[in-house]
Structure formats: structure tokens, C-alpha cells
Scaffold this motif. Sequence first.
Motif, PDB file in Angstrom:
ATOM      1  N   ARG A   1      84.677  36.428  57.330  1.00 21.15           N
ATOM      2  CA  ARG A   1      85.950  35.970  57.869  1.00 21.15           C
ATOM      3  C   ARG A   1      85.790  34.663  58.644  1.00 21.15           C
ATOM      4  O   ARG A   1      86.706  33.869  58.741  1.00 21.15           O
ATOM      5  CB  ARG A   1      86.476  37.073  58.802  1.00 21.15           C
ATOM      6  N   ALA A   2      84.594  34.484  59.219  1.00 21.82           N
ATOM      7  CA  ALA A   2      84.352  33.275  60.017  1.00 21.82           C
ATOM      8  C   ALA A   2      83.689  32.178  59.184  1.00 21.82           C
ATOM      9  O   ALA A   2      83.156  31.220  59.728  1.00 21.82           O
ATOM     10  CB  ALA A   2      83.492  33.625  61.219  1.00 21.82           C
ATOM     11  N   GLY A   3      83.668  32.344  57.849  1.00 16.50           N
ATOM     12  CA  GLY A   3      83.209  31.262  56.990  1.00 16.50           C
ATOM     13  C   GLY A   3      81.730  31.276  56.642  1.00 16.50           C
ATOM     14  O   GLY A   3      81.205  30.306  56.112  1.00 16.50           O
ATOM     15  N   PHE A   4      81.026  32.365  56.936  1.00 11.78           N
ATOM     16  CA  PHE A   4      79.638  32.472  56.473  1.00 11.78           C
ATOM     17  C   PHE A   4      79.654  32.857  54.991  1.00 11.78           C
ATOM     18  O   PHE A   4      80.618  33.442  54.496  1.00 11.78           O
ATOM     19  CB  PHE A   4      78.882  33.554  57.263  1.00 11.78           C
ATOM     20  N   ASP A   5      78.551  32.541  54.321  1.00 19.06           N
ATOM     21  CA  ASP A   5      78.397  32.904  52.913  1.00 19.06           C
ATOM     22  C   ASP A   5      77.463  34.121  52.873  1.00 19.06           C
ATOM     23  O   ASP A   5      76.256  33.981  53.004  1.00 19.06           O
ATOM     24  CB  ASP A   5      77.804  31.689  52.173  1.00 19.06           C
ATOM     25  N   CYS A   6      78.051  35.302  52.737  1.00 24.14           N
ATOM     26  CA  CYS A   6      77.276  36.549  52.920  1.00 24.14           C
ATOM     27  C   CYS A   6      76.938  37.234  51.604  1.00 24.14           C
ATOM     28  O   CYS A   6      77.745  37.239  50.673  1.00 24.14           O
ATOM     29  CB  CYS A   6      78.074  37.559  53.745  1.00 24.14           C
ATOM     30  N   THR A   7      75.769  37.828  51.574  1.00 19.77           N
ATOM     31  CA  THR A   7      75.403  38.760  50.498  1.00 19.77           C
ATOM     32  C   THR A   7      74.905  40.033  51.167  1.00 19.77           C
ATOM     33  O   THR A   7      74.096  39.965  52.095  1.00 19.77           O
ATOM     34  CB  THR A   7      74.246  38.190  49.644  1.00 19.77           C
ATOM     35  N   VAL A   8      75.399  41.177  50.707  1.00 19.77           N
ATOM     36  CA  VAL A   8      74.920  42.457  51.232  1.00 19.77           C
ATOM     37  C   VAL A   8      74.138  43.158  50.127  1.00 19.77           C
ATOM     38  O   VAL A   8      74.659  43.338  49.022  1.00 19.77           O
ATOM     39  CB  VAL A   8      76.088  43.373  51.680  1.00 19.77           C
ATOM     40  N   LEU A   9      72.899  43.533  50.414  1.00 20.00           N
ATOM     41  CA  LEU A   9      72.095  44.271  49.431  1.00 20.00           C
ATOM     42  C   LEU A   9      72.080  45.747  49.801  1.00 20.00           C
ATOM     43  O   LEU A   9      71.719  46.114  50.921  1.00 20.00           O
ATOM     44  CB  LEU A   9      70.660  43.725  49.403  1.00 20.00           C
ATOM     45  N   GLU A  10      72.499  46.581  48.854  1.00 16.54           N
ATOM     46  CA  GLU A  10      72.595  48.021  49.112  1.00 16.54           C
ATOM     47  C   GLU A  10      71.848  48.760  48.005  1.00 16.54           C
ATOM     48  O   GLU A  10      72.121  48.574  46.825  1.00 16.54           O
ATOM     49  CB  GLU A  10      74.073  48.440  49.170  1.00 16.54           C
ATOM     50  N   ALA A  11      70.932  49.628  48.411  1.00 19.12           N
ATOM     51  CA  ALA A  11      70.106  50.341  47.431  1.00 19.12           C
ATOM     52  C   ALA A  11      70.920  51.366  46.633  1.00 19.12           C
ATOM     53  O   ALA A  11      70.629  51.627  45.468  1.00 19.12           O
ATOM     54  CB  ALA A  11      68.953  51.046  48.149  1.00 19.12           C
ATOM     55  N   ARG A  12      71.923  51.949  47.274  1.00 23.36           N
ATOM     56  CA  ARG A  12      72.697  53.014  46.602  1.00 23.36           C
ATOM     57  C   ARG A  12      73.840  52.426  45.768  1.00 23.36           C
ATOM     58  O   ARG A  12      74.130  51.246  45.831  1.00 23.36           O
ATOM     59  CB  ARG A  12      73.302  53.941  47.655  1.00 23.36           C
ATOM     60  N   ASP A  13      74.521  53.354  45.082  1.00 27.82           N
ATOM     61  CA  ASP A  13      75.678  52.922  44.296  1.00 27.82           C
ATOM     62  C   ASP A  13      76.977  53.065  45.087  1.00 27.82           C
ATOM     63  O   ASP A  13      78.060  53.012  44.536  1.00 27.82           O
ATOM     64  CB  ASP A  13      75.777  53.735  42.996  1.00 27.82           C
ATOM     65  N   ARG A  14      76.846  53.284  46.409  1.00 27.38           N
ATOM     66  CA  ARG A  14      78.041  53.443  47.244  1.00 27.38           C
ATOM     67  C   ARG A  14      77.802  52.795  48.598  1.00 27.38           C
ATOM     68  O   ARG A  14      76.648  52.668  49.027  1.00 27.38           O
ATOM     69  CB  ARG A  14      78.358  54.933  47.425  1.00 27.38           C
ATOM     70  N   PRO A  15      78.878  52.438  49.306  1.00 24.64           N
ATOM     71  CA  PRO A  15      78.715  51.925  50.666  1.00 24.64           C
ATOM     72  C   PRO A  15      78.661  53.079  51.664  1.00 24.64           C
ATOM     73  O   PRO A  15      79.016  54.206  51.325  1.00 24.64           O
ATOM     74  CB  PRO A  15      80.006  51.120  50.884  1.00 24.64           C
ATOM     75  N   GLY A  16      78.217  52.812  52.878  1.00 23.30           N
ATOM     76  CA  GLY A  16      78.349  53.812  53.945  1.00 23.30           C
ATOM     77  C   GLY A  16      77.049  54.293  54.556  1.00 23.30           C
ATOM     78  O   GLY A  16      77.019  54.672  55.714  1.00 23.30           O
ATOM     79  N   GLY A  17      75.954  54.329  53.783  1.00 27.57           N
ATOM     80  CA  GLY A  17      74.706  54.851  54.347  1.00 27.57           C
ATOM     81  C   GLY A  17      74.868  56.312  54.734  1.00 27.57           C
ATOM     82  O   GLY A  17      75.248  57.147  53.908  1.00 27.57           O
ATOM     83  N   ARG A  18      74.604  56.591  56.012  1.00 30.60           N
ATOM     84  CA  ARG A  18      74.763  57.979  56.469  1.00 30.60           C
ATOM     85  C   ARG A  18      76.214  58.414  56.498  1.00 30.60           C
ATOM     86  O   ARG A  18      76.506  59.606  56.542  1.00 30.60           O
ATOM     87  CB  ARG A  18      74.149  58.146  57.863  1.00 30.60           C
ATOM     88  N   ASN A  19      77.120  57.480  56.523  1.00 27.55           N
ATOM     89  CA  ASN A  19      78.547  57.826  56.430  1.00 27.55           C
ATOM     90  C   ASN A  19      78.810  58.217  54.982  1.00 27.55           C
ATOM     91  O   ASN A  19      79.056  57.368  54.113  1.00 27.55           O
ATOM     92  CB  ASN A  19      79.403  56.636  56.862  1.00 27.55           C
ATOM     93  N   TRP A  20      78.721  59.510  54.715  1.00 27.65           N
ATOM     94  CA  TRP A  20      78.692  60.004  53.348  1.00 27.65           C
ATOM     95  C   TRP A  20      79.558  61.254  53.248  1.00 27.65           C
ATOM     96  O   TRP A  20      79.313  62.243  53.942  1.00 27.65           O
ATOM     97  CB  TRP A  20      77.236  60.336  52.975  1.00 27.65           C
ATOM     98  N   THR A  21      80.556  61.176  52.417  1.00 25.91           N
ATOM     99  CA  THR A  21      81.444  62.327  52.213  1.00 25.91           C
ATOM    100  C   THR A  21      81.139  62.944  50.854  1.00 25.91           C
ATOM    101  O   THR A  21      81.089  62.235  49.846  1.00 25.91           O
ATOM    102  CB  THR A  21      82.916  61.883  52.303  1.00 25.91           C
TER     103      THR A  21
END
Length: 519
Positions: free
Chosen positions: A71-91
Motif C-alpha cells: 500500500r505504501a509503494g513497496f514492491d513485495c513478494t511473499v514466499l509461502e511453502a503451503r498452498d494456502r495463506p495463514g500459517g497456524r491460522n488454519w481452519t
Amino acid sequence: MRLTRRQLITAVARASGYGAAFATMHALGLVAAPVARSEPFELSPGIGKSTKVVILGAGIAGLVAAYEMRRAGFDCTVLEARDRPGGRNWTIRRGTKVEFTDGAIQSCDFGDGLYFNAGPARLPAIYRTMIGYCRELGVPLEVEVNTTRSALLQNDRVFDGKPVQLREAINDTRGHVSELLAKSIQQGALDQEVGPDDKERMLVFLREYGNLDLGLNYRGSERSGALQLPGAADVMEKLRDPLPMHALLDADFWSGMLFEEELDQQATMFQPVGGMDRIPYAFAKNLGDIVKFNSPVKEIRKTPNGVRIAYSDSQGAPQSVEAAYCICCLPLVILRKIPNDLSPRVASAIQNLAYEAAYKVAWESPRFWEQENDIYGGISWLSNGPINLMWYPSANPCSERGVVIAGYAFQDPNSSIQAAFARSRAGVEKLHPGRSGELTSPIYVSWAKIPHNLGAWVSIADLSTTYYSSVYPELIVPDDRIYFAGDHCSRLVGWQEGAALSAQNAIDMIVDHMKHTSA
Ligand code: PHE
């Protein structure tokens, strides 16, 4: 024998589960009381100037970091090992697979609309950062009933093992204590402490507080519940006899009775409608293809003015990304196994740390606790196992079926799945005799065996000894261009709020670094 703090906390954790252990930590002042940020976090627009940032892990910390920075204009990449977001936040819902590191696989077959929050399951109203993101992202919240006076306390040693209601234990204890205090004051035993002006006022207060009679005796109270409620015509209320103080002392119900007094367990408590993972999915939707799923990190390298992260992409092909900054949100037990250029001070700080093997067991069940016990949400507590608690569903009261958690504590991760289910069922049977046979579709999540986590959060033993003095200081400052975030970089270990605040803090440090450097 006097126990050291560490022995005390470990003993409490073993006996009563995480709730009592954390209560003990609060009491010892080991967990700082949360301090609310006075102003909402806001970066000036454009401050990122397209600076490249790579964020490791799409749990709450990583998602918050990417959301704010993009939102503040950075160029971000997020690397996630799983096929879903959330980590421990898991339903977990029908179709979700739970795979353990030892190869065991469970598949959830709950009925329609039923779910189980295997990780975080409550959002205290005081944690404004997380509530604020829910508001901003349009994640609908509903009240999570963390406590009800209809819930049960059970101890094999008292009342023939029969559970008593929280309202009974709480109000009868209060009545007995008030009686003792009132009589001591009246007899002058506390004249040193209570001046003549206050004496009468204290007695008036204690009569009210403990529901004492005019003679300052506690003879039971409607507050503790009734054998029969008043009704129409000549149906009169029938009160219970108070539980004797001696039995209450034997029962030692204190941690269950006082759980709701902890600052971060108090009402009002929320949950997202439909499951806690509504939060990470809302972040991920906002971020779009910035988040790379199925992309486990393989190497964390430093470059002269930044970082290079090697990962494998969703096809399994090796890739790498270079950036000016890295925010590493990986659990420390995962981070230390990835080949890296971390400086010796960080590497050695995280080397021997232990993570807590927290687990939950969940079952689908008809809602017998609603009709038989007037329990709608809240938690019942067992003193002598085989599990520590039973946590009832808050959503959809009076519907036919629900998901109940029976066992949420620390446990030997080597327990077999079947043994965990057997203990869980036996615990439910103690609280609700004759009903445990109705439980179906169990799921056991033992965080120590979940790939990409290998534990729930930094162990209480570490938190209560060396963590904040020798590990934490290394993580809340950058290691060259690598910054750390996650609940372990906060004073709120085990809370999403801590993860979110730590991400904001890492961003503050990066923005500050940019101001003071031209590269
Ligand atoms: N936040 C988690 C919970 O509420 C774990 C936790 C419990 C953390 C108590 C701190 C205190 O269950």
C-alpha cells in the motif's frame, strides 16, 4: 521444597494445560501486559519508492507486512511453502487433509458448514490491530463465547467425580471467603488494616459481594444456580446447598474459575464468521499474485546491499529472488534448518530454542451440552485428565450439530492419533456421562508434527527463562538487510496480535533504515 519459576511454570503447564501456565506467567510478570499502540499504523503513501522486499511466510505477520508495504509503494513478494495463506491460522473443514511429519494423514469429514480452528480461535476485543484489520478487510465477526457460568469443573477427588457448574464454584467460593473476611472484620481481627470508618462500609460491601445474610453467614445463593427454577402457578424456586469450602479447597478449581479474568481472555471475544482463516484469505485476496504459494524457501543469502532468497516454485523448479530487504516470518525452528547467511549472533540465539507441542482434538457431535447443560459456547475444565478442557462451539446455537474441542494443551507429540482420540473421548465422558459415544469425525492436530511449523509457539520453559533476555534481543534488530517478524518477535507470544504488531515494527525499522541510507 521451593520451586524455581521455571519448574513452577512447567509443572503448572503439565498439570493444567496452557491456560493455567499462561496465567502463572502473567502472575509472575513474565508476559508484559499488552500496550495498545496509541495511533493506528499508517505509512505515508509512496514511501516505498518501489523498493523490493521479499517476505518469508504468509502467516499473519507476513500478510500484514505485505499488505502495509504494498500500500505504501513497496514492491513485495511473499514466499509461502503451503498452498494456502495463514500459517497456524488454519481452519479445518470437510476435505481438509491433516498430514503429520511422520507420514500419518487424516482427512476431515465434518458435515456441511462445520469447521474447526486448529490454531487461533479467539480474537480479544482489546487487540485492536487484528480487530482493525478485520474491519478494514470486511471480515465479518461474531461473538466467541469464551466463558459461560453453565460450563463445568470436574475433579475425580471431590463430589464423587461429578462435575459442578462454574456458577456454583465461583459464587460459593466467593460467599465463603466473604463470610470469613466479614467475620474477621467484625471481630476486630483486622482493626490494624481497616479503620473505623471503613469497617461498616466493608461489611455492607461484603454482604453484597458474597450474598451474606444479616448475621454475615453464607448460606447459599441463587447466583450459584437452582435445583428448580421458579415457574408458573405454585412452582417455587429451589436453591442448592452451597458446596462446602473444604471440598472446594480439595477440588482446587482455581485456574478454571479464574481463566476468564486474564486480560486477554475476557469478554468481549470475537471470531470470524465461518472460520478464523477468513482473515488470511481476505489478506491474500487483497494481495493477489504477490503471494507465491507452494514456494518453500531453500536458502537465505545476503548480497552487498540486500538479500537473495532461493526457493522452489509450484512446479518444483528452482528459483530465486533478490530484494533490498527481507522480512523473515518463519517459525524459528524452521528458519534454523534452512541454509542461510545469518550472522553467528542470530544463528546461535535460535539454535537451542524449543517450541511448545500444543495440540487440539476436535469432534463433530450433536449439541447435547446445549439441551442438557444450558452450555452455549465457553469452556469446561477437568482437573485430573485425561484431557484438560472441552471448548464448545459459539456459532449457530440451537442448530443440530456442532464441532467441539476436547483437549487443547501441551502434550507429548509422540502420542498416537488413536490414543489422543481415546483420551479425548474419555474426558468428554467424565463431563457428560453417557454422551461420549455420540462424538464422530475426530481430528487431531499436534502442532509439533505439522510440517512448516514443528511446534505451536516458543516453549513456556524458554519464555520464562532465557528467551526475552538472550534470544529476543537478537531478533528485534535486523541482521544486515534481514528483519524478523512473527509472534516470537513480540511480547504477545501465541497471539495473532503479536504477529501483526511485530510486522508493523519490522516495517518501521525498514522505513527508518531507508531514510538513513542511499543504497
Ligand atoms: N492465544 C492462545 C489462546 O488463547 C494461546 C495463549 C493462551 C496465549 C493464553 C497466551 C495466553 O489459546
